[in-house]
Design an enzyme around this catalytic site. Structure first.
Site, short mmCIF file in Angstrom:
data_model
loop_
_atom_site.label_atom_id
_atom_site.label_comp_id
_atom_site.label_asym_id
_atom_site.label_seq_id
_atom_site.Cartn_x
_atom_site.Cartn_y
_atom_site.Cartn_z
N MET A 8 -11.83 -3.87 13.46
CA MET A 8 -11.57 -3.91 12.01
C MET A 8 -11.26 -5.33 11.54
O MET A 8 -11.29 -5.60 10.36
CB MET A 8 -10.39 -3.00 11.66
N GLY A 39 -1.02 1.72 13.56
CA GLY A 39 -0.36 1.18 12.37
C GLY A 39 -1.07 1.67 11.11
O GLY A 39 -1.88 2.61 11.14
N GLY A 40 -0.78 0.99 10.00
CA GLY A 40 -1.34 1.38 8.71
C GLY A 40 -2.86 1.37 8.68
O GLY A 40 -3.49 2.24 8.07
N LYS A 58 4.03 6.19 18.64
CA LYS A 58 3.43 6.06 17.30
C LYS A 58 2.06 6.74 17.26
O LYS A 58 1.67 7.34 16.24
CB LYS A 58 3.29 4.59 16.92
N LYS A 100 0.81 -1.22 0.00
CA LYS A 100 0.00 0.00 0.00
C LYS A 100 0.85 1.28 0.00
O LYS A 100 0.46 2.27 -0.60
CB LYS A 100 -0.94 0.00 1.21
N ASN A 111 -4.94 1.88 -1.71
CA ASN A 111 -5.44 0.50 -1.90
C ASN A 111 -6.20 0.34 -3.21
O ASN A 111 -6.66 -0.75 -3.53
CB ASN A 111 -6.33 0.07 -0.72
N ASN A 159 -2.30 3.74 21.69
CA ASN A 159 -1.49 2.63 21.17
C ASN A 159 -0.57 2.08 22.24
O ASN A 159 -0.19 2.80 23.17
CB ASN A 159 -0.65 3.13 19.98
P1 ATR Z 1 -1.55 -2.74 10.26
O1 ATR Z 1 -1.08 -2.36 8.90
O2 ATR Z 1 -2.49 -3.92 10.30
O3 ATR Z 1 -2.09 -1.57 11.03
P2 ATR Z 1 0.91 -2.52 11.71
O4 ATR Z 1 1.24 -1.28 10.97
O5 ATR Z 1 1.98 -3.55 11.93
O6 ATR Z 1 -0.26 -3.32 11.02
O7 ATR Z 1 0.27 -2.11 13.14
C1 ATR Z 1 -0.16 -3.04 14.06
C2 ATR Z 1 -0.81 -2.31 15.22
O8 ATR Z 1 -1.33 -3.29 16.14
C3 ATR Z 1 0.12 -1.43 16.03
O9 ATR Z 1 -0.62 -0.35 16.55
C4 ATR Z 1 0.57 -2.38 17.15
O10 ATR Z 1 1.01 -1.73 18.32
P3 ATR Z 1 2.55 -1.24 18.45
O11 ATR Z 1 2.64 0.00 17.60
O12 ATR Z 1 2.74 -0.96 19.88
O13 ATR Z 1 3.39 -2.37 17.93
C5 ATR Z 1 -0.72 -3.09 17.43
N1 ATR Z 1 -0.59 -4.40 18.08
C6 ATR Z 1 -0.19 -5.56 17.51
N2 ATR Z 1 -0.25 -6.57 18.41
C7 ATR Z 1 -0.69 -6.04 19.58
C8 ATR Z 1 -0.98 -6.55 20.88
N3 ATR Z 1 -0.80 -7.84 21.17
N4 ATR Z 1 -1.44 -5.70 21.83
C9 ATR Z 1 -1.62 -4.40 21.54
N5 ATR Z 1 -1.37 -3.83 20.33
C10 ATR Z 1 -0.92 -4.65 19.37
#
Ligand code: ATR
Length: 269
Positions: A212, A127-128, A154, A65, A86, A149
């Protein structure tokens, strides 16, 4: 026949070909829509080759993306703001990019009777997925958005990036406080069946909790919400169908009814 596709890696799991085939049938459009597995370093070549073969438009999923965003000659406002694309389409020789994820989320929320104007929104994750939906949520004129978050820095970066769109602030996930009408989980925690460490009081006071993610069973976040008595908890299947509907509309100029496709995919999960 007009050709469309979705580029991704991995791509075998993608439901987009099924969704768009159903939309085409519902709206009597003649088109084909395929999956294309693309090597991580071959995205620009794959797009160029698809166009050379007569491709009219494409969807882009992980991990492309952001590369799609960089490749485009023109961007819709919401794609420019979210930094991710997308949906690809061509205007003459120019490659254009849109991001329909946020509009898909908004349509699904409105369709489920969730009022967004004046609403206090808590967005969990930075995240994204979360970044992609913030511009469209602000178009609905919510009162405020708080981004929470696990890694607070972030969330803070996102809040600063979108500050010109409206009232947006950030906090760490375990420090969320206050009352929210709508809580949206945009983390990938549901995919690993992990419960979020969000204060029960905060969840309890929400009118709607939205994840989501989606699956054959309610997600862990939906279960958390239900156990705490939240009356409306929704998963992201509707968002998936609606973001596809917005792409289809851009390419074909007609709006497909999402409901039959939603019912079909729900039965297959
Ligand atoms: P996406 O594109 O699906 O958003 P990403 O950019 O890797 O994927 O982002 C994942 C998000 O899920 C992030 O906000 C991540 O938190 P961190 O920034 O602290 O890593 C969050 N995330 C993933 N696993 C998690 C968990 N077990 N508990 C809380 N937050 C989680």
């Amino acid at each position: 026949m007009d050709r469309y596709c979705v580029f991704g890696n991995p791509i075998a799991h993608s439901k987009s070909p099924l969704i768009h085939a159903e939309f085409a049938s519902l709206t009597q459009q003649q088109l084909s829509y395929d999956k294309q597995l693309v090597a991580e370093d071959q995205f620009p070549q794959a797009v160029a080759e698809f166009r050379r073969q007569g491709g009219q438009g494409a969807n882009v999923t992980l991990p492309f993306k952001q590369q799609a965003f960089e490749l485009c000659d023109g961007l819709t406002d919401r794609a420019r703001l979210s930094g991710a694309v997308n949906t690809l389409y061509w205007q003459g020789d120019q490659l254009w990019g849109d991001n329909t994820d946020g509009e898909g989320l908004v349509r699904d929320l409105l369709r489920n009777g969730v009022e967004l104007k004046g609403c206090r929104i808590l967005l969990i994750g930075a995240g994204g997925a979360v970044r992609g939906v913030i511009p469209s949520l602000f178009e609905q004129q919510p009162q405020s958005i708080v981004v929470a978050n696990r890694t607070q820095a972030k969330a803070e970066t996102l809040a600063q990036h979108f500050a010109e769109l409206g009232d947006i602030s950030s906090c760490a996930m375990d420090e969320i406080d206050g009352a929210f009408d709508l809580i949206i989980n945009g983390t990938s925690a549901s995919l690993s069946s992990t419960a979020l460490p969000v204060n029960a009081d905060v969840i309890q006071r929400a009118k709607c909790c939205y994840d989501m993610a989606y699956g054959s069973e309610p997600t862990v976040f939906q279960q958390q919400a239900k156990q705490l008595g939240v009356s409306k908890s929704l998963d992201g299947l509707g968002m998936l169908i609606q973001q596809a509907a917005v792409s289809f509309e851009r390419w074909r100029g007609v709006t497909p009814d999402p409901q039959p496709v939603y019912d079909l995919i729900k039965r297959q999960l």
